[in-house]
Design a protein around this motif. Structure first.
Motif, PDB file in Angstrom:
ATOM      1  N   TRP A 237       0.902  -0.832  -0.206  1.00 39.66           N
ATOM      2  CA  TRP A 237      -0.144   0.066   0.609  1.00 39.66           C
ATOM      3  C   TRP A 237       0.871   1.165  -0.526  1.00 39.66           C
ATOM      4  O   TRP A 237       1.558   0.956   0.220  1.00 39.66           O
TER       5      TRP A 237
ATOM      6  N   PHE B  20       0.279   5.510   1.573  1.00 40.09           N
ATOM      7  CA  PHE B  20      -0.526   6.728   2.301  1.00 40.09           C
ATOM      8  C   PHE B  20       0.227   7.817   2.013  1.00 40.09           C
ATOM      9  O   PHE B  20       1.437   8.100   1.464  1.00 40.09           O
TER      10      PHE B  20
ATOM     11  N   SER C 164      -5.487   9.274  -0.428  1.00 40.13           N
ATOM     12  CA  SER C 164      -5.996   7.870   0.271  1.00 40.13           C
ATOM     13  C   SER C 164      -4.238   7.828   1.324  1.00 40.13           C
ATOM     14  O   SER C 164      -3.799   8.169   1.000  1.00 40.13           O
ATOM     15  N   HIS C 165      -4.898   7.125   2.023  1.00 35.21           N
ATOM     16  CA  HIS C 165      -4.429   6.569   3.418  1.00 35.21           C
ATOM     17  C   HIS C 165      -4.125   5.228   2.949  1.00 35.21           C
ATOM     18  O   HIS C 165      -3.381   4.932   4.324  1.00 35.21           O
ATOM     19  N   ALA C 166      -4.313   4.735   2.420  1.00 28.87           N
ATOM     20  CA  ALA C 166      -4.410   3.305   2.418  1.00 28.87           C
ATOM     21  C   ALA C 166      -4.426   2.948   0.883  1.00 28.87           C
ATOM     22  O   ALA C 166      -5.754   2.101   0.446  1.00 28.87           O
TER      23      ALA C 166
ATOM     24  N   SER D 278      -2.834   5.176  11.224  1.00 27.51           N
ATOM     25  CA  SER D 278      -3.308   4.525  11.646  1.00 27.51           C
ATOM     26  C   SER D 278      -4.682   4.058   9.968  1.00 27.51           C
ATOM     27  O   SER D 278      -5.171   2.535  10.801  1.00 27.51           O
ATOM     28  N   HIS D 279      -3.892   4.479   8.938  1.00 28.67           N
ATOM     29  CA  HIS D 279      -5.403   3.293   8.297  1.00 28.67           C
ATOM     30  C   HIS D 279      -4.706   2.230   7.688  1.00 28.67           C
ATOM     31  O   HIS D 279      -5.058   1.006   7.587  1.00 28.67           O
TER      32      HIS D 279
ATOM     33  N   ASP E 163      -4.753  -0.486  10.684  1.00 24.62           N
ATOM     34  CA  ASP E 163      -6.017  -0.920  10.832  1.00 24.62           C
ATOM     35  C   ASP E 163      -6.383  -1.683   9.439  1.00 24.62           C
ATOM     36  O   ASP E 163      -6.794  -3.211   9.760  1.00 24.62           O
ATOM     37  N   LYS E 164      -5.412  -1.651   8.133  1.00 22.72           N
ATOM     38  CA  LYS E 164      -5.333  -2.630   7.445  1.00 22.72           C
ATOM     39  C   LYS E 164      -5.131  -4.136   7.596  1.00 22.72           C
ATOM     40  O   LYS E 164      -5.255  -4.831   7.101  1.00 22.72           O
TER      41      LYS E 164
ATOM     42  N   ASP F  85      -1.386  11.851  12.697  1.00 23.23           N
ATOM     43  CA  ASP F  85      -2.664  11.024  13.516  1.00 23.23           C
ATOM     44  C   ASP F  85      -1.832  10.396  15.257  1.00 23.23           C
ATOM     45  O   ASP F  85      -1.840   9.406  15.127  1.00 23.23           O
TER      46      ASP F  85
ATOM     47  N   THR G 205      -3.275   6.896  16.122  1.00 21.39           N
ATOM     48  CA  THR G 205      -1.553   5.660  16.019  1.00 21.39           C
ATOM     49  C   THR G 205      -1.630   4.519  16.411  1.00 21.39           C
ATOM     50  O   THR G 205      -1.600   3.444  16.400  1.00 21.39           O
TER      51      THR G 205
ATOM     52  N   ALA H 296      -4.668   2.949  17.256  1.00 18.46           N
ATOM     53  CA  ALA H 296      -4.773   1.462  16.494  1.00 18.46           C
ATOM     54  C   ALA H 296      -3.304   0.300  16.636  1.00 18.46           C
ATOM     55  O   ALA H 296      -4.207  -0.894  16.722  1.00 18.46           O
TER      56      ALA H 296
END
Length: 512
Positions: free
Chosen positions: A325, A327, A337-339, A377-378, A381-382, A411, A415, A418
């Motif tokens: 990914w 980000f 987009s962050h992911a 964080s994105h 989380d993914k 963030d 973070t 998460a």
């Protein structure tokens, strides 16, 4: 006779050991074992040369044999981690040789069998607490933790374990401490147990200490006796005996599986990567950019980190399909987009092999505009979602997320939340900092100073899952970025499987 070498970074071969000579035999089974130290954090390429030893050297010690005087029968190569991940820790390799242009000969095969030479899998687990500790703080109570060290010859102290910090408490109860026989030596080896008051500056203040062996600690537990801490005398008089005491509430000896037991039973390490596409990296078309794609083929810091970490971890992942990914970038649809999927595909974020990550990264640099802000964080989380799905299916997998970033997080709280949520999952997060930013925030996420991360709701991380390293520090020193990043990974993996009482695939359950 077979000779085993380790290929160094410069391509040179370092001889590790030789087997014995077996006379007049085209299918020899050598008994002599060759010992090599397994290092998870490096790619250890083993090279084997097989020789026909002239009969006139019969009974000559093999170490003194000159290899140039023997007939070369061929060679084979493999990577140590490849052998260790095979179910029975064995591989059969085809022997090859250079016998002039166009000459191809079948030179036979060489079977390699590896085994772990651990002296013992015995560990001791102890529940430790203290009472009546001295207060070292002015406006609150001490924040005590224990540091346990082995005392070796010449009074040298080798630290082997430390507990977590218990805040503001003069009667702390620590989580169970586990010591392996490798750490404590023998049950009669003296251990130095120090109780220290934690200070964020790193200058922890001694509250008290005691010297006791594992056997003595076991006896104190059985007889329900407490041990008084002492404070060393500054002059050469007697040590001061303190009111503060150490109590062993529980002492259990048990067998414990090693990292290699899990890996060779079929447990996999699954690799994923997330790359920072924020504008602070600089325009990828300019040589000053951290994302600059050098026409000469020289790798930028992002490419170096992907290559070096991926090359090590790929051997532990059977299908070598890696989610990748980006980000902080503006994708083709005009949104930041962050992911986003590094390969540009709307569905399916996986690429094949380290080469797949490298090629997806290069093409993303031409299709994604650098933007911002820097949010972790994105992607955390993914990765956590993938690890959670695998856990629900009972898969023998552990996930490793590599985040490469140049920036200051916007963030931080998100973070940390998460990461605390993810600390229950089979997941570790490796962060590489590139460029010259102040990475003080990353040091907080790393939580190496004994304090676990705490979320905005007050929940404390189950375990430390983050390892951070700044690229510049590593590149200016001797240790490689990979070694600095990966050295804690086996320990993080073991802390996860052990706290959940997960055994290697197919292994009998161990007494807890």
């Amino acid at each position: 006779m077979a000779v085993m070498y380790l290929r160094k970074n410069d391509g040179k071969l370092e001889e590790i050991g030789r087997t014995e000579v077996i006379l007049n035999n085209l299918s020899p089974k050598w008994i002599e074992k060759i010992t090599v130290s397994f290092q998870f954090e490096t790619v250890q390429t083993l090279v084997f040369h097989v020789f026909d030893v002239d009969t006139r050297f019969h009974n000559v010690p093999v170490k003194t044999l000159k290899l140039k005087e023997q007939d070369y029968l061929g060679e084979a190569t493999c990577v140590l981690s490849e052998v260790m991940t095979k179910p029975n820790r064995s591989m059969t390799l085809n022997l090859q040789g250079n016998f002039g242009a166009g000459v191809i000969r079948k030179l036979g095969t060489l079977s390699v069998q590896a085994e772990e030479t651990i002296a013992s899998k015995t560990v001791v687990e102890m529940n430790l607490r203290s009472v009546n500790l001295d207060n070292k703080d002015l406006f609150s109570k001490s924040d005590p933790f224990l540091r346990i060290s082995r005392l070796v010859e010449n009074s040298i102290v080798v630290p082997v374990c430390r507990t977590e910090v218990v805040d503001n408490n003069l009667n702390p109860i620590w989580k169970p401490v586990c010591l392996t026989m490798q750490q404590f030596g023998s049950k009669d080896t003296p251990l130095l147990i120090e109780c220290l008051d934690f200070n964020t500056s790193g200058n922890h203040e001694l509250i008290g200490r005691t010297e006791k062996s594992v056997a003595e600690l076991e006896r104190f537990c059985q007889q329900r006796e407490a041990v008084n801490f002492v404070y060393p005398s500054t002059s050469h008089g007697r040590n001061k005996v303190l009111k503060g005491q150490l109590i062993v509430d529980r002492f259990v000896e048990k067998v414990q599986y090693s990292f290699l037991d899990y890996i060779s039973s079929g447990f996999e390490l699954n690799f994923m990567v997330a790359v920072d596409f924020t504008a602070s990296n600089g325009d990828p078309r300019t040589p000053s950019s951290l994302h600059y794609n050098d026409p000469s083929g020289r790798l930028n810091s992002y490419q170096k980190a992907i290559m070096e970490v991926g090359e090590v971890i790929q051997f532990y992942d059977s299908d070598r399909r890696f989610p990748a990914w980006g980000f902080g970038g503006r994708t083709a649809d005009g949104h930041v987009s962050h992911a986003f999927n590094l390969n540009g595909a709307p569905y399916g974020d996986e690429v094949v092999g380290v080469e797949g990550i490298m090629s997806a990264y290069s093409s993303a640099l031409t299709n994604v505009a650098l933007a911002g802000p820097t949010l972790f964080s994105h992607v955390v989380d993914k990765a956590a979602h993938i690890a959670s799905q695998s856990l629900s299916q009972n898969s023998p997998k552990y996930f490793v997320l590599l985040i490469i970033t140049d920036g200051v997080l916007t963030d931080m709280a998100g973070t940390i939340d998460a990461l605390v949520r993810a600390s229950d999952l089979p997941l570790s997060v490796l962060i590489v900092g590139v460029g010259n930013t102040d990475f003080a925030q990353m040091e907080i996420l790393d939580a190496d100073k004994g304090r676990r991360l705490e979320s905005s709701t007050g929940r404390v991380a189950t375990r430390d899952i983050v390892q951070f390293v700044p690229m510049k520090e590593v590149h200016s020193g001797q240790v490689s970025v990979v070694q600095a990043l990966l050295e804690e990974l086996p320990g993080q993996f073991l802390s996860y499987v052990r706290c959940r009482n997960i055994n290697p695939v197919g292994a009998p359950a161990i007494n807890q």
